[in-house]
Design a protein around this motif. Structure first.
Motif, PDB file in Angstrom:
ATOM      1  N   ASP A  22       0.800  -1.222   0.000  1.00 60.30           N
ATOM      2  CA  ASP A  22       0.000   0.000   0.000  1.00 60.30           C
ATOM      3  C   ASP A  22       0.838   1.280   0.000  1.00 60.30           C
ATOM      4  N   ILE A  23       2.113   1.164   0.406  1.00 58.23           N
ATOM      5  CA  ILE A  23       2.958   2.354   0.559  1.00 58.23           C
ATOM      6  C   ILE A  23       4.225   2.182  -0.274  1.00 58.23           C
ATOM      7  N   PRO A  24       4.258   2.775  -1.464  1.00 56.88           N
ATOM      8  CA  PRO A  24       5.444   2.656  -2.316  1.00 56.88           C
ATOM      9  C   PRO A  24       6.700   3.172  -1.607  1.00 56.88           C
ATOM     10  N   GLY A  25       7.766   2.406  -1.700  1.00 57.49           N
ATOM     11  CA  GLY A  25       9.044   2.815  -1.126  1.00 57.49           C
ATOM     12  C   GLY A  25       9.295   2.352   0.287  1.00 57.49           C
ATOM     13  N   LEU A  26       8.311   1.721   0.923  1.00 54.35           N
ATOM     14  CA  LEU A  26       8.517   1.289   2.304  1.00 54.35           C
ATOM     15  C   LEU A  26       9.274  -0.035   2.337  1.00 54.35           C
ATOM     16  N   VAL A  27      10.531   0.026   2.718  1.00 57.43           N
ATOM     17  CA  VAL A  27      11.360  -1.150   2.963  1.00 57.43           C
ATOM     18  C   VAL A  27      12.329  -0.759   4.069  1.00 57.43           C
ATOM     19  N   LEU A  28      12.099  -1.298   5.259  1.00 60.14           N
ATOM     20  CA  LEU A  28      12.945  -1.014   6.413  1.00 60.14           C
ATOM     21  C   LEU A  28      13.341  -2.324   7.064  1.00 60.14           C
ATOM     22  N   GLU A  38       8.787   1.338  15.639  1.00 60.64           N
ATOM     23  CA  GLU A  38       8.965   2.783  15.802  1.00 60.64           C
ATOM     24  C   GLU A  38       9.479   3.431  14.524  1.00 60.64           C
ATOM     25  N   ARG A  39      10.441   2.818  13.861  1.00 66.37           N
ATOM     26  CA  ARG A  39      10.975   3.368  12.605  1.00 66.37           C
ATOM     27  C   ARG A  39       9.880   3.450  11.552  1.00 66.37           C
ATOM     28  N   THR A  40       9.025   2.431  11.523  1.00 61.92           N
ATOM     29  CA  THR A  40       7.936   2.396  10.543  1.00 61.92           C
ATOM     30  C   THR A  40       6.923   3.494  10.819  1.00 61.92           C
ATOM     31  N   ARG A  41       6.575   3.669  12.086  1.00 66.02           N
ATOM     32  CA  ARG A  41       5.637   4.734  12.458  1.00 66.02           C
ATOM     33  C   ARG A  41       6.163   6.112  12.062  1.00 66.02           C
ATOM     34  N   PHE A  42       7.462   6.292  12.111  1.00 63.90           N
ATOM     35  CA  PHE A  42       8.070   7.560  11.731  1.00 63.90           C
ATOM     36  C   PHE A  42       8.128   7.714  10.210  1.00 63.90           C
ATOM     37  N   ALA A  43       8.458   6.632   9.491  1.00 60.74           N
ATOM     38  CA  ALA A  43       8.678   6.685   8.041  1.00 60.74           C
ATOM     39  C   ALA A  43       7.389   6.780   7.232  1.00 60.74           C
ATOM     40  N   VAL A  44       6.324   6.149   7.690  1.00 62.46           N
ATOM     41  CA  VAL A  44       5.088   6.083   6.895  1.00 62.46           C
ATOM     42  C   VAL A  44       4.517   7.463   6.561  1.00 62.46           C
ATOM     43  N   LEU A  47       6.694   8.995   3.864  1.00 68.52           N
ATOM     44  CA  LEU A  47       6.528   8.364   2.555  1.00 68.52           C
ATOM     45  C   LEU A  47       5.184   8.722   1.926  1.00 68.52           C
ATOM     46  N   LEU A  48       4.140   8.752   2.728  1.00 70.90           N
ATOM     47  CA  LEU A  48       2.828   9.113   2.197  1.00 70.90           C
ATOM     48  C   LEU A  48       2.839  10.539   1.665  1.00 70.90           C
ATOM     49  N   SER A  49       3.506  11.416   2.370  1.00 71.75           N
ATOM     50  CA  SER A  49       3.614  12.793   1.921  1.00 71.75           C
ATOM     51  C   SER A  49       4.391  12.870   0.607  1.00 71.75           C
ATOM     52  N   LEU A  50       5.486  12.128   0.504  1.00 71.44           N
ATOM     53  CA  LEU A  50       6.282  12.114  -0.721  1.00 71.44           C
ATOM     54  C   LEU A  50       5.513  11.514  -1.895  1.00 71.44           C
ATOM     55  N   ASN A  51       4.604  10.584  -1.588  1.00 76.60           N
ATOM     56  CA  ASN A  51       3.793   9.944  -2.627  1.00 76.60           C
ATOM     57  C   ASN A  51       2.504  10.714  -2.895  1.00 76.60           C
ATOM     58  N   SER A  52       2.418  11.940  -2.396  1.00 77.69           N
ATOM     59  CA  SER A  52       1.290  12.843  -2.629  1.00 77.69           C
ATOM     60  C   SER A  52      -0.036  12.359  -2.061  1.00 77.69           C
ATOM     61  N   ALA A  53       0.019  11.667  -0.936  1.00 80.12           N
ATOM     62  CA  ALA A  53      -1.223  11.242  -0.288  1.00 80.12           C
ATOM     63  C   ALA A  53      -1.947  12.472   0.260  1.00 80.12           C
ATOM     64  N   LYS A  54      -3.243  12.508   0.087  1.00 76.21           N
ATOM     65  CA  LYS A  54      -4.041  13.661   0.522  1.00 76.21           C
ATOM     66  C   LYS A  54      -4.589  13.495   1.945  1.00 76.21           C
ATOM     67  N   GLU A  55      -4.599  12.253   2.447  1.00 82.17           N
ATOM     68  CA  GLU A  55      -5.199  11.999   3.766  1.00 82.17           C
ATOM     69  C   GLU A  55      -4.334  12.590   4.868  1.00 82.17           C
TER      70      GLU A  55
END
Length: 72
Positions: A22-28, A38-44, A47-55
């Motif tokens: 669901d989240i392009p680029g997420l590989v940690l 914790e790293r995932t909670r910070f990165a998501v 990444l969503l912002s970089l992928n132009s998510a509007k939510e």
């Protein structure tokens, strides 16, 4: 919106790996499950912002899987 994050244990490398279809680029990865969480909670959000998510509000569902082979 709900995003599913998959945590998989890599026995050879000795690390947990986080990915998401669901989240392009997420590989940690991390040797600690809690640290990876914790790293995932910070990165998501980043990444969503970089992928132009509007939510502005979203849910994360974490799924973990670990298989081990035991030899007697």
């Amino acid at each position: 919106m709900e995003y599913i994050i998959n945590f998989t244990w890599d026995n050879e490398a000795g690390v947990w790996i986080a990915t998401s279809e669901d989240i392009p680029g997420l590989v940690l990865e991390s040797g600690s499950f809690d640290a990876l969480l914790e790293r995932t909670r910070f990165a998501v959000p980043e990444l969503l912002s970089l992928n132009s998510a509007k939510e502005k509000t979203f849910s994360l569902s974490f799924r973990s899987e670990r298989h081990e082979r035991v030899v007697l």
